[in-house]
Design an enzyme around this catalytic site. Sequence first.
Site, PDB file in Angstrom:
ATOM      1  CG  HIS A   1      -0.647  -0.166   2.523  1.00  0.00           C
ATOM      2  ND1 HIS A   1       0.350   0.560   3.097  1.00  0.00           N
ATOM      3  CD2 HIS A   1      -1.128  -0.958   3.501  1.00  0.00           C
ATOM      4  CE1 HIS A   1       0.484   0.220   4.358  1.00  0.00           C
ATOM      5  NE2 HIS A   1      -0.393  -0.708   4.628  1.00  0.00           N
TER       6      HIS A   1
ATOM      7  CG  HIS B   1      -4.603  -5.913  12.295  1.00  0.00           C
ATOM      8  ND1 HIS B   1      -5.424  -4.818  12.235  1.00  0.00           N
ATOM      9  CD2 HIS B   1      -3.511  -5.606  11.523  1.00  0.00           C
ATOM     10  CE1 HIS B   1      -4.875  -3.895  11.464  1.00  0.00           C
ATOM     11  NE2 HIS B   1      -3.721  -4.349  11.017  1.00  0.00           N
TER      12      HIS B   1
ATOM     13  CD  GLU C   1      -3.426  -2.795   7.050  1.00  0.00           C
ATOM     14  OE1 GLU C   1      -2.891  -2.744   8.169  1.00  0.00           O
ATOM     15  OE2 GLU C   1      -3.093  -2.064   6.098  1.00  0.00           O
TER      16      GLU C   1
ATOM     17  CG  ASP D   1      -1.564  -6.958   6.046  1.00  0.00           C
ATOM     18  OD1 ASP D   1      -2.585  -6.376   6.435  1.00  0.00           O
ATOM     19  OD2 ASP D   1      -0.469  -6.846   6.624  1.00  0.00           O
TER      20      ASP D   1
ATOM     21  CG  HIS E   1      -1.325  -0.123  12.176  1.00  0.00           C
ATOM     22  ND1 HIS E   1      -1.381   0.415  10.916  1.00  0.00           N
ATOM     23  CD2 HIS E   1      -1.486  -1.445  12.025  1.00  0.00           C
ATOM     24  CE1 HIS E   1      -1.522  -0.566  10.033  1.00  0.00           C
ATOM     25  NE2 HIS E   1      -1.599  -1.691  10.678  1.00  0.00           N
TER      26      HIS E   1
ATOM     27  CG  ASP F   1       0.345  -5.112  11.545  1.00  0.00           C
ATOM     28  OD1 ASP F   1       0.727  -6.066  10.864  1.00  0.00           O
ATOM     29  OD2 ASP F   1      -0.604  -4.372  11.216  1.00  0.00           O
TER      30      ASP F   1
ATOM     31  CE1 TYR G   1       5.707  -4.274   9.771  1.00  0.00           C
ATOM     32  CE2 TYR G   1       5.514  -3.343  11.964  1.00  0.00           C
ATOM     33  CZ  TYR G   1       5.017  -4.139  10.951  1.00  0.00           C
ATOM     34  OH  TYR G   1       3.827  -4.800  11.127  1.00  0.00           O
TER      35      TYR G   1
ATOM     36  CG  HIS H   1       3.952  -8.222   8.633  1.00  0.00           C
ATOM     37  ND1 HIS H   1       3.453  -8.706   7.447  1.00  0.00           N
ATOM     38  CD2 HIS H   1       3.032  -7.339   9.085  1.00  0.00           C
ATOM     39  CE1 HIS H   1       2.284  -8.142   7.200  1.00  0.00           C
ATOM     40  NE2 HIS H   1       1.997  -7.313   8.182  1.00  0.00           N
TER      41      HIS H   1
HETATM   42 FE1  FEO Z   1      -1.941  -3.666   9.779  1.00  0.00          FE
HETATM   43 FE2  FEO Z   1       0.057  -6.184   8.647  1.00  0.00          FE
HETATM   44  O1  FEO Z   1      -1.490  -5.134   8.751  1.00  0.00           O
END
Ligand code: FEO
Length: 404
Positions: free
Chosen positions: A24, A78, A80, A82, A145, A164, A196, A229
């Site tokens: 993104h 979360h 999001e 991903d 976040h 995250d 990051y 991640h």
């Molecule tokens: Fe906030 Fe890895 O997504």
Amino acid sequence: MKAVEIKPDIYWVGAIDWGVRDFHGYVTPSGTTYNNYLIMDEQITLIDTVKHDFSEVTIKNIRSIVDPAKIKNLVINHIEPDHVSSIDKVMDLIPDAMIYISDRGKKGLDRYFDTSKWKFTIVKTGDTLTTGKYTLLFLETPMLHWPDSMVTYVREAKLLISQDAFGQHLATTARFDDEFVKCASHSELEDAVVDYYANILMPFGKLIKNKIADIQKLGLEIDMIAPDHGVIWRSSPQKVMQDYLDMANGRAALRVAIIYDTMWHSTERMTIPLMQGIKDEGVDCKVIKLRATPMSGAIKEFWKSRGCLVGTPTLNNIMFPSVAEFLTHLRGLRPQNRITGAFGSYGWGGGAVKEAYEEFKRMGLEVFEPGVQVVYRPSSEDESQCYNFAREFAKKVKEYDGKF
Ligand code: FEO
């Protein structure tokens, strides 16, 4: 990559994305991973899913350990995409599973999927789920976040599944921090953590401090942090928490980042005496040309440095577009604890340097004024002015250390 046991009966079942270069808008030259975890207990529990492109990968990894139909619980830390965009594929296999999610997570998930056939338990900080020998404690981390964000602590394993937080965008076959350091280096890992943090977590320093304090107050013993991640923190979980606290407190190297763009090389020429003045004051310096550097790379270099000089030519009485883009991006990240200045060249009207200072002030950053401006091409007198300005700026940067 096949499933990896990270704690007794707890497995990484995620996917490695070697090819992603634009996350993104955040440039990811080293790719990333989407980590999710399977707890093999009396109630088999999956924590998080992965990006939709990799749904078959995680399902295959789960299948290598157990028939997915036996999963009783799915925890969504979360929403999001991903992490959640393969939930529909996973739920096709476990239609009767209970989904544990925060209230805001559920509301968000309803916008992405038809959730009417799925079963939910809404959880808040302090709620627990006993899967057998393991107890899962949920801790909401709103705005870290996203509003829905939470983390899951597996008490008996002393394992924090941190979503995250504490992640890094690194595609690697190393599943653990010590493995990565062995095949790459400490500095590469540290750089990935800063990159990051700078691009995702910079706006949330105060929340980070509060949340780490909450964890400390609860007396949670943590000997492993498993983010969604990058590598899992097996050998240095306390260090990465301390690094986050330091960054949240504004820690930065005694260094100046000169971040600039140029039209006909005049602003670029100014960077040479500026860099020398900073260096002669005993301060490290890094020079970053914006159109030659991904935006997220420039943000990282800004964040790593205690001081920043922004260089912009004047184009049509305003800042050069790439510099304006950088400062707009930076403003959204709500930077703090940095000292800034500006320089640039102009032909007839000027205006860009003034605009850059206005942007710094809008962000609430400390400024060192009035900056340096040259007409058309820097003369030797202009170069001396740049050098002297840089030395004074570097002195300020050294004094600024006391403010952290
Ligand atoms: Fe906030 Fe890895 O997504």
